[in-house]
Design a protein around this motif. Structure first.
Motif, PDB file in Angstrom:
ATOM      1  N   ARG A 127       0.838  -1.201   0.000  1.00  0.00           N
ATOM      2  CA  ARG A 127       0.000   0.000   0.000  1.00  0.00           C
ATOM      3  C   ARG A 127       0.871   1.248   0.000  1.00  0.00           C
ATOM      4  N   THR A 128       0.278   2.315  -0.516  1.00  0.00           N
ATOM      5  CA  THR A 128       0.936   3.622  -0.479  1.00  0.00           C
ATOM      6  C   THR A 128       0.819   4.165   0.946  1.00  0.00           C
ATOM      7  N   PRO A 129       1.552   5.217   1.292  1.00  0.00           N
ATOM      8  CA  PRO A 129       1.427   5.796   2.635  1.00  0.00           C
ATOM      9  C   PRO A 129      -0.003   6.226   2.976  1.00  0.00           C
ATOM     10  N   SER A 130      -0.798   6.546   1.965  1.00  0.00           N
ATOM     11  CA  SER A 130      -2.189   6.956   2.227  1.00  0.00           C
ATOM     12  C   SER A 130      -3.108   5.757   2.450  1.00  0.00           C
ATOM     13  N   GLY A 131      -2.608   4.531   2.232  1.00  0.00           N
ATOM     14  CA  GLY A 131      -3.400   3.332   2.460  1.00  0.00           C
ATOM     15  C   GLY A 131      -3.970   2.706   1.209  1.00  0.00           C
ATOM     16  N   ARG A 132      -3.775   3.330   0.055  1.00  0.00           N
ATOM     17  CA  ARG A 132      -4.281   2.762  -1.198  1.00  0.00           C
ATOM     18  C   ARG A 132      -3.373   1.620  -1.650  1.00  0.00           C
ATOM     19  N   ILE A 133      -3.992   0.624  -2.272  1.00  0.00           N
ATOM     20  CA  ILE A 133      -3.225  -0.498  -2.807  1.00  0.00           C
ATOM     21  C   ILE A 133      -2.405  -0.007  -3.995  1.00  0.00           C
ATOM     22  N   VAL A 134      -1.152  -0.449  -4.068  1.00  0.00           N
ATOM     23  CA  VAL A 134      -0.276  -0.091  -5.185  1.00  0.00           C
ATOM     24  C   VAL A 134      -0.842  -0.747  -6.445  1.00  0.00           C
ATOM     25  N   LYS A 135      -1.190   0.069  -7.428  1.00  0.00           N
ATOM     26  CA  LYS A 135      -1.884  -0.411  -8.621  1.00  0.00           C
ATOM     27  C   LYS A 135      -1.090  -1.484  -9.362  1.00  0.00           C
ATOM     28  N   ALA A 136       0.202  -1.313  -9.501  1.00  0.00           N
ATOM     29  CA  ALA A 136       1.017  -2.296 -10.228  1.00  0.00           C
ATOM     30  C   ALA A 136       0.945  -3.663  -9.552  1.00  0.00           C
ATOM     31  N   ALA A 137       0.971  -3.680  -8.230  1.00  0.00           N
ATOM     32  CA  ALA A 137       0.881  -4.946  -7.495  1.00  0.00           C
ATOM     33  C   ALA A 137      -0.503  -5.569  -7.665  1.00  0.00           C
ATOM     34  N   ASP A 168      -2.528  -5.109 -10.211  1.00  0.00           N
ATOM     35  CA  ASP A 168      -2.629  -5.589 -11.587  1.00  0.00           C
ATOM     36  C   ASP A 168      -1.920  -6.929 -11.754  1.00  0.00           C
ATOM     37  N   GLU A 169      -0.782  -7.060 -11.121  1.00  0.00           N
ATOM     38  CA  GLU A 169      -0.019  -8.310 -11.193  1.00  0.00           C
ATOM     39  C   GLU A 169      -0.778  -9.442 -10.495  1.00  0.00           C
ATOM     40  N   ASP A 170      -1.367  -9.149  -9.333  1.00  0.00           N
ATOM     41  CA  ASP A 170      -2.122 -10.136  -8.560  1.00  0.00           C
ATOM     42  C   ASP A 170      -3.406 -10.536  -9.284  1.00  0.00           C
ATOM     43  N   PHE A 171      -3.964  -9.613 -10.058  1.00  0.00           N
ATOM     44  CA  PHE A 171      -5.220  -9.802 -10.765  1.00  0.00           C
ATOM     45  C   PHE A 171      -5.165 -10.990 -11.729  1.00  0.00           C
ATOM     46  N   VAL A 172      -4.024 -11.197 -12.365  1.00  0.00           N
ATOM     47  CA  VAL A 172      -3.883 -12.205 -13.419  1.00  0.00           C
ATOM     48  C   VAL A 172      -4.322 -13.584 -12.934  1.00  0.00           C
ATOM     49  N   GLN A 173      -3.944 -13.958 -11.718  1.00  0.00           N
ATOM     50  CA  GLN A 173      -4.289 -15.303 -11.240  1.00  0.00           C
ATOM     51  C   GLN A 173      -5.797 -15.485 -11.094  1.00  0.00           C
ATOM     52  N   TYR A 174      -6.511 -14.439 -10.720  1.00  0.00           N
ATOM     53  CA  TYR A 174      -7.956 -14.548 -10.548  1.00  0.00           C
ATOM     54  C   TYR A 174      -8.680 -14.562 -11.894  1.00  0.00           C
ATOM     55  N   ALA A 208      -9.546  -4.299  -5.998  1.00  0.00           N
ATOM     56  CA  ALA A 208      -8.193  -3.943  -5.535  1.00  0.00           C
ATOM     57  C   ALA A 208      -7.425  -3.172  -6.604  1.00  0.00           C
ATOM     58  N   ALA A 209      -7.702  -3.503  -7.875  1.00  0.00           N
ATOM     59  CA  ALA A 209      -7.026  -2.815  -8.979  1.00  0.00           C
ATOM     60  C   ALA A 209      -7.671  -1.464  -9.281  1.00  0.00           C
ATOM     61  N   GLY A 210      -8.758  -1.153  -8.587  1.00  0.00           N
ATOM     62  CA  GLY A 210      -9.403   0.144  -8.756  1.00  0.00           C
ATOM     63  C   GLY A 210     -10.432   0.210  -9.872  1.00  0.00           C
ATOM     64  N   ASP A 211     -10.795  -0.934 -10.432  1.00  0.00           N
ATOM     65  CA  ASP A 211     -11.791  -0.969 -11.507  1.00  0.00           C
ATOM     66  C   ASP A 211     -13.146  -1.328 -10.905  1.00  0.00           C
ATOM     67  N   ARG A 212     -13.829  -0.327 -10.365  1.00  0.00           N
ATOM     68  CA  ARG A 212     -15.091  -0.543  -9.650  1.00  0.00           C
ATOM     69  C   ARG A 212     -16.203  -1.065 -10.567  1.00  0.00           C
ATOM     70  N   ARG A 213     -16.251  -0.572 -11.791  1.00  0.00           N
ATOM     71  CA  ARG A 213     -17.309  -1.005 -12.711  1.00  0.00           C
ATOM     72  C   ARG A 213     -17.211  -2.509 -12.982  1.00  0.00           C
ATOM     73  N   ARG A 214     -16.014  -2.967 -13.315  1.00  0.00           N
ATOM     74  CA  ARG A 214     -15.843  -4.400 -13.581  1.00  0.00           C
ATOM     75  C   ARG A 214     -15.969  -5.226 -12.303  1.00  0.00           C
TER      76      ARG A 214
END
Length: 149
Positions: A84-94, A96-102, A125-131
């Motif tokens: 996570r970033t200091p603000s608590g948001r999940i790091v997008k690159a991580a 996106d990488e984790d997303f592939v397995q799901y 987690a990747a920030g794509d709320r619509r999907r």
């Protein structure tokens, strides 16, 4: 528990609004002027649309929570271990990488509500709320089709 309290409070306020709107609608509908009757009908239709939306969202939330509880009891919920970033948001690159397995899991098991639920969490987690919502709706559909309630 806090969330349920706030949902209950919002529902109570909404019921109060519906009672007030219904009373106003009846007064308009019983008036002599045609435009007042149209306003009265609109005063009935708009809250009914709101009720439909509210019921849909409450069912979405309760079903999502029930499904998450089942996954948690089976040890199948993804771990919340992404950086996570200091603000608590999940790091997008991580994310996106984790997303592939799901995504691959859903491709291998397209009729599994559990796979779709986990994919929805990965989208979120990747920030794509619509999907995320689309995937969760698919998970709920499969869950209900399997005879779960």
């Amino acid at each position: 528990m806090k969330t349920k309290f706030w949902v209950g409070a919002i529902l109570l306020l909404f019921v109060f609004y519906l009672v007030a709107a219904f009373g106003s609608a009846v007064r308009f509908i019983t008036a002599e002027e045609p435009i007042a009757k149209v306003i009265g009908v609109a005063a009935l239709v708009i809250p009914l649309v709101g009720v439909w939306i509210l019921i849909r969202e409450v069912l979405f939330g309760s079903r999502t929570q029930k499904m998450a509880s089942i996954l948690a009891s089976e040890g199948l919920l993804p771990e919340d271990n992404l950086p996570r970033t200091p603000s608590g948001r999940i790091v997008k690159a991580a994310a996106d990488e984790d997303f592939v397995q799901y995504k691959e899991e859903v491709e291998a098991n397209p009729e599994s509500w559990k796979s779709w639920h986990r994919l929805a969490l990965a989208y979120d987690a990747a920030g794509d709320r619509r999907r995320a919502r689309e995937s969760m709706r698919k998970a709920i559909g499969l869950y209900l089709a399997a005879g779960k309630q």
